[in-house]
Design an enzyme around this catalytic site. Structure first.
Site, PDB file in Angstrom:
ATOM      1  N   HIS A  93       2.769   9.502  -7.873  1.00 50.73           N
ATOM      2  CA  HIS A  93       3.857   8.574  -8.220  1.00 50.73           C
ATOM      3  C   HIS A  93       4.666   9.047  -9.430  1.00 50.73           C
ATOM      4  O   HIS A  93       5.773   8.540  -9.661  1.00 50.73           O
ATOM      5  CB  HIS A  93       3.309   7.172  -8.507  1.00 50.73           C
ATOM      6  CG  HIS A  93       2.724   6.483  -7.322  1.00 50.73           C
ATOM      7  ND1 HIS A  93       3.400   6.312  -6.137  1.00 50.73           N
ATOM      8  CD2 HIS A  93       1.492   5.926  -7.127  1.00 50.73           C
ATOM      9  CE1 HIS A  93       2.632   5.678  -5.271  1.00 50.73           C
ATOM     10  NE2 HIS A  93       1.465   5.438  -5.838  1.00 50.73           N
ATOM     11  N   ASP A 119      -7.209   5.340  -0.125  1.00 49.33           N
ATOM     12  CA  ASP A 119      -6.980   3.902  -0.163  1.00 49.33           C
ATOM     13  C   ASP A 119      -6.414   3.371   1.152  1.00 49.33           C
ATOM     14  O   ASP A 119      -6.148   2.170   1.277  1.00 49.33           O
ATOM     15  CB  ASP A 119      -6.082   3.508  -1.331  1.00 49.33           C
ATOM     16  CG  ASP A 119      -4.971   4.500  -1.593  1.00 49.33           C
ATOM     17  OD1 ASP A 119      -4.782   5.420  -0.771  1.00 49.33           O
ATOM     18  OD2 ASP A 119      -4.289   4.380  -2.629  1.00 49.33           O
TER      19      ASP A 119
END
Length: 345
Positions: free
Chosen positions: A159, A283
């Site tokens: 990110h 995830d």
């Protein structure tokens, strides 16, 4: 005379057998695991999902695996230097991280002013070590010491943009390694595969106008950070070198494998990558604390098989996985072990 001839034949056979065994042993696949206990020093505070325990349990299980240990090596890693980090990040951002971490007193935790990234007193040094782990793995692969590698690191990185930390990420580990491979070894075509449940907005932004790095992401939508639509394909020289597949809540292994087979594989038959980097987030595994996809450990294993085939076809097998998200330790460890079993086969 017959006895002497028989002895010579047996001797030659024995020497040949030893030679073949030695050759087989020398060329057996070796996989580097890049890890340091210093990664556990990045304190994210009580209750934060990106916590040290998610990594320590994985490492323990990998070390205790009798089936994996014969082909794993554990190189010593060192921190990335400023020149390496600045291959991607601006000097202003590097200075900001250093300054804001130095302001932290004792065991306090706080946020980077650029976004939703927790930092504590050791965070900058740990983040530099995470980058260094990826670089160590890249060097080991390019020098022929191993066939592939897995960097078990934290904090994650996909990110982080050139000038902003966000989403638990400080430095963009995978992007820095890609630039390092280009500068150090002159590679012309690098593939980054991102199967984290979240879109790697930072990685996409860094290479959005670049045709030397192909970025592929398969992720949940709608979800944080909101980017990664199929219409985002790159711009300028990079047009066509970004490929996003967004999946609805509840998607599982079938949808993941379909995206890899139907979209990534054909694109790679044209791009022909010289090195594969993987932003390996777990995830999207069924039961994760944050994601709502339904992948299984066997799904990740199937992805590893496909990526290995692409790597062997075009990149001499050169593949480096770098850990991103994933917030249930058992899910991560089972998935990592499945992937390592493919890399070491």
């Amino acid at each position: 005379m017959k006895v002497i001839i028989r002895y010579l034949i047996c001797s030659i056979f024995t020497l040949t057998s030893h030679s073949v065994n030695a050759s087989t042993k020398d060329t057996a696949p070796k996989v580097a695991i890049l890890y340091s206990e210093q990664f556990l020093l990045h304190d994210t505070g009580s209750g934060h999902p990106e916590r040290p325990e998610r990594l320590s349990k994985v490492v323990k299980e990998v070390k205790e695996s009798n089936s994996l240990s014969p082909f794993l090596i554990w190189p010593v890693i060192k921190k990335a230097n400023i020149n390496e980090i600045s291959l991607v990040h601006t000097q202003d951002y590097i200075d900001l991280v250093k300054h804001e971490v130095e302001l932290i007193k004792g065991n306090d935790v706080t946020y980077l002013t650029t976004g939703d990234t927790i930092i504590s007193k050791n965070s900058n040094e740990v983040a530099k070590l995470a980058v260094g782990a990826g670089i160590t793995g890249a060097n080991a692969i390019m020098k022929g010491k191993v066939t592939s590698a897995f960097a078990l690191i934290r904090p994650p990185g996909h990110h982080a943009t050139a000038s902003r930390g966000m989403g638990f990420c400080i430095y963009n580990n995978v992007s820095i390694v890609a630039r390092y491979l280009q500068h150090k070894y002159g590679l012309k075509r690098i593939l980054i595969v991102d199967f984290d449940v979240h879109h790697g907005n930072g990685t996409q932004e860094i290479f959005y106008e670049d045709n030397s790095v192909f970025y592929f992401s398969v992720h949940q939508h709608p979800f944080y950070p909101g980017t990664g639509r199929p219409s985002e394909t790159g711009s300028g020289n990079g047009e066509g070198f970004t490929l996003n597949v967004d999946l609805p809540i509840g998607s599982g292994d079938d949808q993941l494998i379909k995206a890899i087979k139907n979209q990534l594989q054909p694109a790679m038959n044209k791009f022909k990558p010289e090195f594969i980097l993987v932003s390996a987030g777990f995830d999207a595994h069924d039961g994760d604390l944050l994601g709502e996809l339904k992948y299984t450990s066997n799904g990740y294993k199937q992805v590893a098989l496909i990526l290995k085939d692409i790597a062997q076809k075009y990149a001499f097998g050169r593949t480096l996985y770098i850990l991103e998200g994933g917030y249930v330790a058992d899910n991560i460890s089972q998935s990592v072990k499945k992937i390592l079993s493919i890399l070491g086969d």
